[in-house]
Design a protein around this motif. Structure first.
Motif, PDB file in Angstrom:
ATOM      1  N   HIS A 160       0.851  -1.262  -0.065  1.00 45.42           N
ATOM      2  CA  HIS A 160      -0.087   0.054   0.043  1.00 45.42           C
ATOM      3  C   HIS A 160       0.937   1.278  -0.091  1.00 45.42           C
ATOM      4  O   HIS A 160       1.926   1.487   0.859  1.00 45.42           O
ATOM      5  CB  HIS A 160      -0.958   0.217   1.202  1.00 45.42           C
ATOM      6  CG  HIS A 160      -1.649   1.325   1.470  1.00 45.42           C
ATOM      7  ND1 HIS A 160      -2.738   1.527   0.637  1.00 45.42           N
ATOM      8  CD2 HIS A 160      -1.509   2.390   2.244  1.00 45.42           C
ATOM      9  CE1 HIS A 160      -3.208   2.717   0.874  1.00 45.42           C
ATOM     10  NE2 HIS A 160      -2.476   3.052   1.739  1.00 45.42           N
ATOM     11  N   ASN A 162       1.405   5.153   0.258  1.00 47.89           N
ATOM     12  CA  ASN A 162       0.984   6.365   1.144  1.00 47.89           C
ATOM     13  C   ASN A 162       0.148   7.194   0.186  1.00 47.89           C
ATOM     14  O   ASN A 162       0.845   7.647  -0.841  1.00 47.89           O
ATOM     15  CB  ASN A 162       2.196   7.140   1.666  1.00 47.89           C
ATOM     16  CG  ASN A 162       1.560   7.831   2.992  1.00 47.89           C
ATOM     17  OD1 ASN A 162       0.704   7.292   3.468  1.00 47.89           O
ATOM     18  ND2 ASN A 162       2.327   8.922   3.424  1.00 47.89           N
ATOM     19  N   ASN A 163      -1.085   7.726   0.558  1.00 45.58           N
ATOM     20  CA  ASN A 163      -2.027   8.529  -0.356  1.00 45.58           C
ATOM     21  C   ASN A 163      -2.340   8.164  -1.470  1.00 45.58           C
ATOM     22  O   ASN A 163      -2.745   8.923  -2.385  1.00 45.58           O
ATOM     23  CB  ASN A 163      -1.198   9.893  -0.460  1.00 45.58           C
ATOM     24  CG  ASN A 163      -0.968  10.684   0.958  1.00 45.58           C
ATOM     25  OD1 ASN A 163      -1.585  10.414   1.987  1.00 45.58           O
ATOM     26  ND2 ASN A 163       0.242  11.309   0.893  1.00 45.58           N
ATOM     27  N   ALA A 164      -2.395   6.790  -1.948  1.00 43.20           N
ATOM     28  CA  ALA A 164      -2.757   6.126  -3.108  1.00 43.20           C
ATOM     29  C   ALA A 164      -3.859   5.322  -2.681  1.00 43.20           C
ATOM     30  O   ALA A 164      -3.834   4.529  -1.518  1.00 43.20           O
ATOM     31  CB  ALA A 164      -1.485   5.550  -3.670  1.00 43.20           C
ATOM     32  N   LYS A 165      -5.015   5.306  -3.481  1.00 45.18           N
ATOM     33  CA  LYS A 165      -5.993   4.513  -3.239  1.00 45.18           C
ATOM     34  C   LYS A 165      -5.672   2.924  -3.562  1.00 45.18           C
ATOM     35  O   LYS A 165      -6.137   2.158  -2.766  1.00 45.18           O
ATOM     36  CB  LYS A 165      -7.132   4.828  -4.136  1.00 45.18           C
ATOM     37  CG  LYS A 165      -8.679   4.008  -3.921  1.00 45.18           C
ATOM     38  CD  LYS A 165      -9.551   4.574  -4.889  1.00 45.18           C
ATOM     39  CE  LYS A 165     -10.073   6.054  -4.662  1.00 45.18           C
ATOM     40  NZ  LYS A 165     -11.151   6.281  -5.438  1.00 45.18           N
ATOM     41  N   HIS A 166      -4.920   2.856  -4.529  1.00 45.83           N
ATOM     42  CA  HIS A 166      -4.542   1.538  -4.801  1.00 45.83           C
ATOM     43  C   HIS A 166      -3.161   0.773  -4.618  1.00 45.83           C
ATOM     44  O   HIS A 166      -2.280   1.830  -4.761  1.00 45.83           O
ATOM     45  CB  HIS A 166      -4.879   1.376  -6.510  1.00 45.83           C
ATOM     46  CG  HIS A 166      -6.047   1.493  -6.987  1.00 45.83           C
ATOM     47  ND1 HIS A 166      -7.259   0.951  -6.667  1.00 45.83           N
ATOM     48  CD2 HIS A 166      -6.554   2.833  -7.626  1.00 45.83           C
ATOM     49  CE1 HIS A 166      -8.339   1.676  -7.281  1.00 45.83           C
ATOM     50  NE2 HIS A 166      -7.928   2.648  -7.713  1.00 45.83           N
ATOM     51  N   GLN A 188       0.819  -0.181 -10.785  1.00 40.45           N
ATOM     52  CA  GLN A 188      -0.142   0.652  -9.823  1.00 40.45           C
ATOM     53  C   GLN A 188      -1.464   1.134 -10.551  1.00 40.45           C
ATOM     54  O   GLN A 188      -1.033   1.834 -11.720  1.00 40.45           O
ATOM     55  CB  GLN A 188       0.427   1.530  -9.039  1.00 40.45           C
ATOM     56  CG  GLN A 188      -0.258   2.186  -8.081  1.00 40.45           C
ATOM     57  CD  GLN A 188       0.544   3.099  -6.950  1.00 40.45           C
ATOM     58  OE1 GLN A 188       1.548   3.509  -7.247  1.00 40.45           O
ATOM     59  NE2 GLN A 188      -0.107   3.321  -6.095  1.00 40.45           N
ATOM     60  N   GLN A 189      -2.623   0.946 -10.003  1.00 36.99           N
ATOM     61  CA  GLN A 189      -3.785   1.504 -10.951  1.00 36.99           C
ATOM     62  C   GLN A 189      -3.850   2.908 -10.385  1.00 36.99           C
ATOM     63  O   GLN A 189      -3.387   3.312  -9.408  1.00 36.99           O
ATOM     64  CB  GLN A 189      -4.962   0.815 -10.335  1.00 36.99           C
ATOM     65  CG  GLN A 189      -6.197   1.387 -11.012  1.00 36.99           C
ATOM     66  CD  GLN A 189      -7.463   0.305 -10.643  1.00 36.99           C
ATOM     67  OE1 GLN A 189      -7.391  -0.522 -10.205  1.00 36.99           O
ATOM     68  NE2 GLN A 189      -8.584   1.298 -10.575  1.00 36.99           N
ATOM     69  N   ARG A 190      -4.104   3.661 -11.545  1.00 31.89           N
ATOM     70  CA  ARG A 190      -4.092   5.131 -11.413  1.00 31.89           C
ATOM     71  C   ARG A 190      -5.550   5.439 -10.750  1.00 31.89           C
ATOM     72  O   ARG A 190      -6.430   4.662 -10.808  1.00 31.89           O
ATOM     73  CB  ARG A 190      -4.128   5.876 -12.666  1.00 31.89           C
ATOM     74  CG  ARG A 190      -2.695   5.728 -13.451  1.00 31.89           C
ATOM     75  CD  ARG A 190      -2.766   6.732 -14.470  1.00 31.89           C
ATOM     76  NE  ARG A 190      -2.902   7.961 -14.227  1.00 31.89           N
ATOM     77  CZ  ARG A 190      -3.131   9.118 -15.055  1.00 31.89           C
ATOM     78  NH1 ARG A 190      -2.764   8.868 -16.285  1.00 31.89           N
ATOM     79  NH2 ARG A 190      -3.208  10.332 -14.461  1.00 31.89           N
ATOM     80  N   GLU A 191      -5.705   6.531 -10.238  1.00 26.40           N
ATOM     81  CA  GLU A 191      -6.608   7.029  -9.533  1.00 26.40           C
ATOM     82  C   GLU A 191      -7.646   8.013 -10.082  1.00 26.40           C
ATOM     83  O   GLU A 191      -8.183   8.803  -9.514  1.00 26.40           O
ATOM     84  CB  GLU A 191      -6.198   7.613  -8.117  1.00 26.40           C
ATOM     85  CG  GLU A 191      -5.577   6.766  -7.325  1.00 26.40           C
ATOM     86  CD  GLU A 191      -5.234   7.203  -6.024  1.00 26.40           C
ATOM     87  OE1 GLU A 191      -5.773   7.976  -5.432  1.00 26.40           O
ATOM     88  OE2 GLU A 191      -4.049   6.959  -5.600  1.00 26.40           O
ATOM     89  N   ALA A 196     -12.328   5.212 -11.758  1.00 16.03           N
ATOM     90  CA  ALA A 196     -12.114   4.740 -10.298  1.00 16.03           C
ATOM     91  C   ALA A 196     -12.511   3.245 -10.230  1.00 16.03           C
ATOM     92  O   ALA A 196     -11.967   2.493  -9.774  1.00 16.03           O
ATOM     93  CB  ALA A 196     -12.416   5.741  -9.394  1.00 16.03           C
ATOM     94  N   ASN A 197     -13.615   3.217 -10.692  1.00 15.85           N
ATOM     95  CA  ASN A 197     -14.594   1.859 -10.284  1.00 15.85           C
ATOM     96  C   ASN A 197     -14.684   0.662 -11.242  1.00 15.85           C
ATOM     97  O   ASN A 197     -14.580  -0.466 -10.885  1.00 15.85           O
ATOM     98  CB  ASN A 197     -15.849   2.290  -9.795  1.00 15.85           C
ATOM     99  CG  ASN A 197     -15.940   3.241  -8.620  1.00 15.85           C
ATOM    100  OD1 ASN A 197     -15.116   3.099  -7.626  1.00 15.85           O
ATOM    101  ND2 ASN A 197     -16.633   4.298  -8.612  1.00 15.85           N
TER     102      ASN A 197
END
Length: 323
Positions: A160, A162-166, A188-191, A196-197
């Motif tokens: 995980h 930091n400050n990243a959703k994915h 890493q998946q972009r946000e 997003a979903n």
DNA sequence: GGTATTTGACCTAA
DNA sequence: TTAGGTCAAATACC
């Protein structure tokens, strides 16, 4: 193809930023993008040429361009490393976080063990090794198909950020041990808000893929003709355990690739697949139009989504695509 | 049973 | 001290 223009603009945005800063880092980005384009162009152009001297010449020219850009990148990175400032912008911070001095290639594996071995026989601590990756060895790109790059990868970690959703996933070459291949990558998946979903045709989920190091293994798609990604339509149709019922000719290439990931028994299909490649192939299939809509323009758009791999030598079987 | 993935712990640079 | 990268045991899958 409904979302053709969207994809085109997306690619254009990616490769032609509005403002061009006159610093080394901006130049580095531009050259890297150019390198990506040339690599993708190579994957399109070379298979389309006949296997004659023109093909060899084109290959040499493209390789020459890549070689020049590598040298330019190397030179710029040298400049950057000597003038690094603590007041860099956000991008720089992000890059710097990725930058780790990697251990020299000859003692890489041993170092990890070394660091865990507390001391030698005399009680002396081993020399402290630098683990940070070297920025100069990395190439990053954004793609909806982060695993479809022709190499076999093994996931060795997920973190995980930091400050990243994915979370960020860490991969290394499957042949790291047996062939001492040092290539690694992170995915890493972009946000982006609009994707997003879920994946849909207009806004595919994008991933940031960063490649570190070059493949030194000979089992990638580089090597011999046997290793080229060639899926003959006839092969697909005769490989019952690979065949997808009702698959159209236009998508047989990719479907076969997807099924190669499902079954290692697909010996006639030399696509290097890990399990996640199947997912990528399915995404590409969703993007693929019907057979009668296939044009070179469409193929180029799809190629633009292919991840950059400096070593790759993809070979597209146009017969399978245009039948 | 062999291989790939997951995940918590550990290590290092900043 | 914190965040990111890697290791390696546990687990899942075929």
């Amino acid at each position: 193809m409904k979302n053709s223009s969207n994809k085109r603009s997306l690619v254009a945005d990616q490769y032609h930023p509005l403002s061009v800063c006159c610093d080394h880092r901006a130049a580095l980005r531009e050259i890297t993008m150019g390198q990506s384009l040339v690599t993708q162009l190579r994957a399109i152009v070379l298979p389309a040429l006949q296997s004659d001297e023109r093909c060899d010449l084109a290959a040499q020219m493209l390789e020459g361009i890549l070689d020049c850009s590598r040298k330019a990148i190397s030179e710029l990175q040298l400049q950057l490393s000597s003038s690094a400032s603590p007041h860099d912008d956000d991008d720089h911070v992000d890059d710097k976080r990725r930058v780790r001095k990697i251990i020299s290639s000859s003692d890489d594996d041993d170092d990890h063990h070394c660091s865990r071995k507390a001391a030698d026989d005399n009680g002396n601590k081993p020399l402290r090794q630098h683990k940070r990756r070297r920025f100069g060895d990395s190439v990053s790109l954004e793609t909806p198909v982060p695993h479809y790059d022709g190499h076999q990868w093994r996931k060795y970690g997920q973190k995980h950020i930091n400050n990243a959703k994915h979370p960020r996933s860490y991969y290394r070459c499957t042949y790291r041990q047996e062939e001492k291949c040092k290539a690694t990558k992170t995915v890493q998946q972009r946000e982006d808000l609009h994707n997003a979903n879920s994946y849909n045709g207009d806004h595919p989920i994008m991933y940031t893929v960063v490649y570190y190091g070059q493949h030194t293994c000979c089992k990638g798609p580089v090597a011999s003709a046997d290793d080229h990604v060639v899926v003959e339509a006839s092969q697909v149709s005769t490989e019952s355990h690979c065949q997808s019922p009702g698959s159209s000719s236009s998508s047989s290439y990719l479907q076969a690739a997807a099924h190669a990931g499902d079954s290692s028994q697909c010996s006639n299909i030399s696509v290097n697949c890990s399990s996640s490649v199947v997912e990528d192939c399915n995404k590409l299939l969703d993007m693929l139009p019907a057979a009668d809509e296939l044009t070179t323009d469409v193929l180029f758009e799809m190629a633009a989504y292919a991840p950059l791999d400096l070593d790759i030598n993809w070979e597209i079987d146009t017969n399978a695509l245009w039948i």
